[in-house]
Design a protein around this motif. Structure first.
Motif, PDB file in Angstrom:
ATOM      1  N   CYS A  34       0.814  -1.218   0.000  1.00  0.00           N
ATOM      2  CA  CYS A  34       0.000   0.000   0.000  1.00  0.00           C
ATOM      3  C   CYS A  34       0.850   1.271   0.000  1.00  0.00           C
ATOM      4  CB  CYS A  34      -0.943   0.001   1.204  1.00  0.00           C
ATOM      5  SG  CYS A  34      -2.254  -1.236   1.101  1.00  0.00           S
ATOM      6  N   LEU A  38       0.675   1.729  -3.919  1.00  0.00           N
ATOM      7  CA  LEU A  38      -0.547   2.532  -3.981  1.00  0.00           C
ATOM      8  C   LEU A  38      -0.358   3.946  -3.458  1.00  0.00           C
ATOM      9  CD1 LEU A  38      -3.230  -0.103  -2.839  1.00  0.00           C
ATOM     10  CD2 LEU A  38      -2.314   0.339  -5.130  1.00  0.00           C
ATOM     11  N   ASP A 100      -3.978  -4.468  -7.724  1.00  0.00           N
ATOM     12  CA  ASP A 100      -3.341  -3.187  -8.015  1.00  0.00           C
ATOM     13  C   ASP A 100      -4.377  -2.180  -8.519  1.00  0.00           C
ATOM     14  OD1 ASP A 100      -1.730  -1.069  -8.637  1.00  0.00           O
ATOM     15  OD2 ASP A 100      -0.502  -2.129 -10.120  1.00  0.00           O
ATOM     16  N   SER A 102      -3.682   1.197  -8.378  1.00  0.00           N
ATOM     17  CA  SER A 102      -2.912   2.441  -8.365  1.00  0.00           C
ATOM     18  C   SER A 102      -3.375   3.448  -9.415  1.00  0.00           C
ATOM     19  CB  SER A 102      -1.425   2.136  -8.573  1.00  0.00           C
ATOM     20  OG  SER A 102      -1.216   1.424  -9.783  1.00  0.00           O
ATOM     21  N   SER A 106      -7.055   9.119  -5.652  1.00  0.00           N
ATOM     22  CA  SER A 106      -6.581   8.969  -4.281  1.00  0.00           C
ATOM     23  C   SER A 106      -7.692   8.553  -3.313  1.00  0.00           C
ATOM     24  CB  SER A 106      -5.959  10.283  -3.797  1.00  0.00           C
ATOM     25  OG  SER A 106      -5.547  10.182  -2.453  1.00  0.00           O
ATOM     26  N   ILE A 109      -8.739   4.960  -3.888  1.00  0.00           N
ATOM     27  CA  ILE A 109      -7.712   4.029  -3.403  1.00  0.00           C
ATOM     28  C   ILE A 109      -7.823   3.841  -1.892  1.00  0.00           C
ATOM     29  CG2 ILE A 109      -5.224   3.752  -3.014  1.00  0.00           C
ATOM     30  CD1 ILE A 109      -4.752   4.986  -5.753  1.00  0.00           C
ATOM     31  N   PRO A 180       4.898  -3.989  -8.435  1.00  0.00           N
ATOM     32  CA  PRO A 180       3.516  -4.077  -7.926  1.00  0.00           C
ATOM     33  C   PRO A 180       2.771  -5.341  -8.337  1.00  0.00           C
ATOM     34  CG  PRO A 180       3.979  -1.869  -8.707  1.00  0.00           C
ATOM     35  CD  PRO A 180       5.147  -2.714  -9.128  1.00  0.00           C
ATOM     36  N   GLY A 399       6.159   6.156  -1.334  1.00  0.00           N
ATOM     37  CA  GLY A 399       6.288   6.140  -2.782  1.00  0.00           C
ATOM     38  C   GLY A 399       7.705   6.278  -3.294  1.00  0.00           C
TER      39      GLY A 399
END
Length: 454
Positions: A34, A38, A100, A102, A106, A109, A180, A399
């Motif tokens: 995550c 993500l 996934d 991604s 936002s 997610i 991922p 990230g």
């Protein structure tokens, strides 16, 4: 009815293998997936883990009452039919957790991450409560129950050390960046293996302790009465406290371990080597723990090894070990108290359940185990939350392809420091609250044996 034997032990071990393929994979790598894949904040993840486990703990209590109230199917079994259904839900939760998303926005997610984690909590509860309670109806012999506890511990370690140790080799590329799509591919394999393992559990184990009530019959069960029995059960309270400490370390440290080896020692593959070292120590313990228990008693063994590990992990936190191989060897030796506790904890819990029978003459296996499991979920939630928050505390950058040396050093200190708190809590639970010493345990089973015979 078949006598208790190796078949039951293998089957019971398969049950923990089945649960561990999903539970340990999500516990160890959902945070990494995550945050890296993500882009979710570690603070968000920590809060979700904590609140999610509170929700999970409440589900535990609800799930624990169901087998005590109603039987499913025509087999007469109390817990196995529930496992036969829940294994499919648990496998599905693993697949959803590592999907996934991604490319989503936002908000979407974050909503998805919360949804799949809560779904996993419900699925794992629906499976783990019947499975944990199952030991109390496979046999009522203390020695045989110790064998089941040892089998369960080995089952989880087979997955944690033999399978999860290889995960970092697939989720990182040669440059150390996350891949991922690898998470979902592993989830497919682990979901299939989980279902197969649970199928083996159902076929190999036998429920021997029965109440002879027909399927579908509603019992005279009262949760209020069962709860009163639980809160007056001092040994059970002690095990609940100790298990919070144990899971604080297991869940918190397991999340940090892959990051420690990838970022601090720049060697993701060391995670696998570390697991093999742990396997070696576990195999030695598997051979000697029953003899040590026979000589010193389960409780005394846990206390002695926890004191050793408390001192050893404190020293390991104060002194930085630069050589990764030396660090792995010392860390596994320093945390040996955790391995011993995991190996005997289920035998201690079944002693607590039998203590309730001694006090009341009634069977509340499902409810008592679910209340004990409530504490385990609290420990899991705290461990996962602190492990996640720890990343934020040391400046982890969500990230980023890699972390700074200062962040990596901070994660290492958190990895070695969390067990200090864990072993303190374990000592409070087992050493100060849990009061079934060798003499009282033997007297309890002598009394129960006479009572059951009559």
């Amino acid at each position: 009815m078949k006598k208790f034997g190796v078949r039951d032990q293998v089957g019971y071990a398969l049950g923990d293998i089945g649960g561990s393929f999903v539970n340990l994979y999500i516990s160890g790598f959902f945070l990494i997936f995550c945050t890296y894949a993500l882009g979710v904040s570690p603070y968000f993840m920590g809060t979700m883990f904590l609140l999610g486990k509170v929700f999970d703990a409440i589900c535990n209590v609800i799930m624990g009452t169901l087998p005590d109230r109603w039987k499913l199917g025509k087999s007469g079994n109390k817990f196995l039919p529930y496992i036969s259904i829940s294994k499919w839900i648990l496998a599905a939760s693993c697949l959803l957790s590592f999907t996934d998303v991604s490319s989503w926005g936002s908000t979407a997610i974050h909503v998805w991450v919360v949804f799949v984690y809560l779904f996993f909590c419900v699925a794992y509860t629906a499976d783990s409560i019947p499975y944990g309670s199952l030991a109390s109806v496979i046999t009522n012999d203390p020695v045989e129950r110790t064998k089941l506890s040892r089998a369960r511990a080995i089952g989880g370690m087979v997955v944690g050390l033999g399978f999860l140790s290889f995960v970092p080799m697939f989720i990182y590329d040669k440059s150390g960046s996350i891949i991922p799509e690898a998470f979902f591919k592993i989830a497919i394999v682990f979901s299939i293996l989980s279902v197969l393992a649970y199928t083996g559990l159902v076929r190999l184990t036998t429920e021997r302790i029965r109440d002879d009530k027909p399927a579908g019959t509603k019992s005279d069960y009262s949760f209020k009465d069962a709860f009163k029995v639980a809160i007056k059960n001092r040994p059970l309270i002690g095990m609940m406290v100790a298990s919070i400490g144990s899971l604080l370390m297991i869940n918190g440290a397991s999340q940090l371990a892959p990051i420690v080896f990838a970022e601090r020692y720049h060697m993701p593959g060391a995670f696998a080597i570390n697991s093999f070292i742990s396997i070696g120590i576990t195999l030695v313990l598997f051979a000697i723990v029953p003899k040590l228990v026979e000589k010193f008693n389960k409780r005394n063994l846990v206390i002695a090894t926890a004191i050793f590990s408390l001192a050893a992990t404190l020293l390991l936190t104060l002194v930085t070990i630069e050589n990764v191989y030396v660090f792995m060897a010392l860390y596994n030796l320093a945390t040996i108290g955790s391995s011993v506790f995991v190996m005997v904890v289920w035998a201690l819990v079944t002693d607590c359940i039998d203590y309730a029978e001694l006090q009341t003459g009634k069977h509340y296996e499902g409810t008592l185990y679910s209340l004990y499991s409530f504490s385990r979920k609290v420990g899991m939630g705290l461990g996962s939350a602190i492990g996640s928050y720890a990343l934020g505390w040391v400046g982890f950058v969500t990230g980023a392809k890699s972390q700074s040396p200062a962040v990596a050093e901070g994660v290492l200190k958190m990895y070695t420091g969390m067990p200090i708190i864990a072993f303190l809590i374990m000592l409070i639970g087992v050493g100060l609250i849990y009061n079934l010493n060798a003499k009282r345990t033997n007297e309890m089973y002598a009394t129960l044996k006479e009572r059951r015979a009559s």
